[in-house]
Design a protein around this motif. Sequence first.
Motif, PDB file in Angstrom:
ATOM      1  N   UNK A 160      -7.574  -5.980 -11.321  1.00 36.61           N
ATOM      2  CA  UNK A 160      -7.012  -4.792 -11.947  1.00 36.61           C
ATOM      3  C   UNK A 160      -5.554  -4.551 -11.630  1.00 36.61           C
ATOM      4  N   UNK A 161      -4.874  -5.539 -11.086  1.00 32.34           N
ATOM      5  CA  UNK A 161      -3.452  -5.387 -10.732  1.00 32.34           C
ATOM      6  C   UNK A 161      -2.536  -5.527 -11.952  1.00 32.34           C
ATOM      7  N   UNK A 162      -2.981  -6.292 -12.947  1.00 29.11           N
ATOM      8  CA  UNK A 162      -2.228  -6.424 -14.198  1.00 29.11           C
ATOM      9  C   UNK A 162      -3.195  -6.134 -15.347  1.00 29.11           C
ATOM     10  N   UNK A 163      -2.684  -5.709 -16.498  1.00 31.53           N
ATOM     11  CA  UNK A 163      -3.565  -5.404 -17.627  1.00 31.53           C
ATOM     12  C   UNK A 163      -4.372  -6.620 -18.082  1.00 31.53           C
ATOM     13  N   UNK A 164      -5.570  -6.387 -18.572  1.00 35.16           N
ATOM     14  CA  UNK A 164      -6.447  -7.495 -18.970  1.00 35.16           C
ATOM     15  C   UNK A 164      -5.908  -8.248 -20.179  1.00 35.16           C
ATOM     16  N   UNK A 165      -5.036  -7.635 -20.957  1.00 34.12           N
ATOM     17  CA  UNK A 165      -4.463  -8.312 -22.125  1.00 34.12           C
ATOM     18  C   UNK A 165      -3.154  -9.041 -21.797  1.00 34.12           C
ATOM     19  N   UNK A 166      -2.738  -9.031 -20.528  1.00 39.87           N
ATOM     20  CA  UNK A 166      -1.493  -9.681 -20.117  1.00 39.87           C
ATOM     21  C   UNK A 166      -1.602 -11.180 -20.339  1.00 39.87           C
ATOM     22  N   UNK A 167      -0.562 -11.757 -20.918  1.00 36.57           N
ATOM     23  CA  UNK A 167      -0.500 -13.198 -21.164  1.00 36.57           C
ATOM     24  C   UNK A 167       0.867 -13.694 -20.749  1.00 36.57           C
ATOM     25  N   UNK A 168       0.886 -14.882 -20.158  1.00 36.32           N
ATOM     26  CA  UNK A 168       2.158 -15.514 -19.827  1.00 36.32           C
ATOM     27  C   UNK A 168       2.673 -16.240 -21.058  1.00 36.32           C
ATOM     28  N   UNK A 169       3.878 -15.864 -21.467  1.00 39.95           N
ATOM     29  CA  UNK A 169       4.542 -16.542 -22.583  1.00 39.95           C
ATOM     30  C   UNK A 169       5.915 -16.971 -22.084  1.00 39.95           C
ATOM     31  N   UNK A 170       6.170 -18.282 -22.077  1.00 36.07           N
ATOM     32  CA  UNK A 170       7.453 -18.771 -21.541  1.00 36.07           C
ATOM     33  C   UNK A 170       8.664 -18.164 -22.230  1.00 36.07           C
ATOM     34  N   UNK A 171       8.570 -17.925 -23.527  1.00 35.25           N
ATOM     35  CA  UNK A 171       9.726 -17.374 -24.245  1.00 35.25           C
ATOM     36  C   UNK A 171       9.996 -15.915 -23.878  1.00 35.25           C
ATOM     37  N   UNK A 172       9.026 -15.259 -23.249  1.00 39.71           N
ATOM     38  CA  UNK A 172       9.222 -13.865 -22.831  1.00 39.71           C
ATOM     39  C   UNK A 172       9.409 -13.738 -21.316  1.00 39.71           C
ATOM     40  N   UNK A 222       0.831  -1.208   0.000  1.00 42.40           N
ATOM     41  CA  UNK A 222       0.000   0.000   0.000  1.00 42.40           C
ATOM     42  C   UNK A 222       0.866   1.260   0.000  1.00 42.40           C
ATOM     43  N   UNK A 223       1.946   1.212   0.759  1.00 43.39           N
ATOM     44  CA  UNK A 223       2.873   2.359   0.787  1.00 43.39           C
ATOM     45  C   UNK A 223       3.469   2.576  -0.602  1.00 43.39           C
ATOM     46  N   UNK A 224       3.878   1.486  -1.254  1.00 42.22           N
ATOM     47  CA  UNK A 224       4.445   1.595  -2.598  1.00 42.22           C
ATOM     48  C   UNK A 224       3.407   2.098  -3.594  1.00 42.22           C
ATOM     49  N   UNK A 225       2.178   1.637  -3.453  1.00 40.96           N
ATOM     50  CA  UNK A 225       1.109   2.064  -4.353  1.00 40.96           C
ATOM     51  C   UNK A 225       0.833   3.556  -4.214  1.00 40.96           C
ATOM     52  N   UNK A 226       0.830   4.060  -2.977  1.00 37.24           N
ATOM     53  CA  UNK A 226       0.610   5.484  -2.733  1.00 37.24           C
ATOM     54  C   UNK A 226       1.699   6.346  -3.359  1.00 37.24           C
ATOM     55  N   UNK A 227       2.904   5.802  -3.443  1.00 38.55           N
ATOM     56  CA  UNK A 227       4.042   6.554  -3.973  1.00 38.55           C
ATOM     57  C   UNK A 227       4.374   6.172  -5.412  1.00 38.55           C
ATOM     58  N   UNK A 228       3.449   5.518  -6.098  1.00 38.26           N
ATOM     59  CA  UNK A 228       3.624   5.100  -7.496  1.00 38.26           C
ATOM     60  C   UNK A 228       4.922   4.313  -7.700  1.00 38.26           C
ATOM     61  N   UNK A 229       5.212   3.428  -6.784  1.00 39.67           N
ATOM     62  CA  UNK A 229       6.440   2.622  -6.877  1.00 39.67           C
ATOM     63  C   UNK A 229       6.134   1.132  -6.863  1.00 39.67           C
ATOM     64  N   UNK A 230       4.855   0.771  -7.005  1.00 37.94           N
ATOM     65  CA  UNK A 230       4.525  -0.652  -6.958  1.00 37.94           C
ATOM     66  C   UNK A 230       5.044  -1.352  -8.204  1.00 37.94           C
ATOM     67  N   UNK A 231       5.371  -2.634  -8.073  1.00 37.94           N
ATOM     68  CA  UNK A 231       5.902  -3.373  -9.225  1.00 37.94           C
ATOM     69  C   UNK A 231       4.831  -3.570 -10.291  1.00 37.94           C
TER      70      UNK A 231
END
Length: 137
Positions: free
Chosen positions: A118-130, A58-67
Motif C-alpha cells: 500500500x505504499x504506492x497506488x495499485x494502478x502505478x506503472x513504470x513507464x521509461x518515457x515518464x 515513520x516520522x515523515x509519515x506521521x507528519x504527512x511528509x513522506x515521499x
Amino acid sequence: MSTSEDKYEWINMEVEEIEDLVVELKDEGYSTSEIGNLLRDKYAVPDVREVTGKKISSILEENDAEPKIPEDLRNLVIKAKKLREHQDKNPNDKSSKRGLQITESKIHQLAKYYKNKGKIPSEWKYKPEEADLLISE
C-alpha cells in the motif's frame, strides 16, 4: 542497562526537536538517507531510530511528509533513466543493455512489493518515457 538518554548524553536536542528537524529537512528536498547523514554529521545525532524510537520514514509519515515514491524505487528509476540515456548514445553496448534489463526487472519487482504494502497506488506503472516525472515528485 543503559537507556538511550544515557547512551547519547552529548545530544543537545530533545526528541521533538529532532522530529521537527527531520520534517524541515524533508521540506528542503533531502531524501531519507540524506536526512540521516545530515543529522549524523551536522547535528551529532548518530541514530535517529535509537534516539527517538522511530525511523525517519515513520516520522515523515506521521507528519504527512513522506515521499510519493519510496526512495529505493526512485533510485532504481534514476539508474534506469541514466542507462537508457547511455544506450541511446551507445547502442552497441550489450552489457549496459543487460544492466538496463536487470534494473527494470528490479523496478517491477519492487513496485509489486510496494503495491501489496500500500505504499504506492495499485494502478502505478513504470513507464521509461515518464521517468522524469517520477523523479521530480
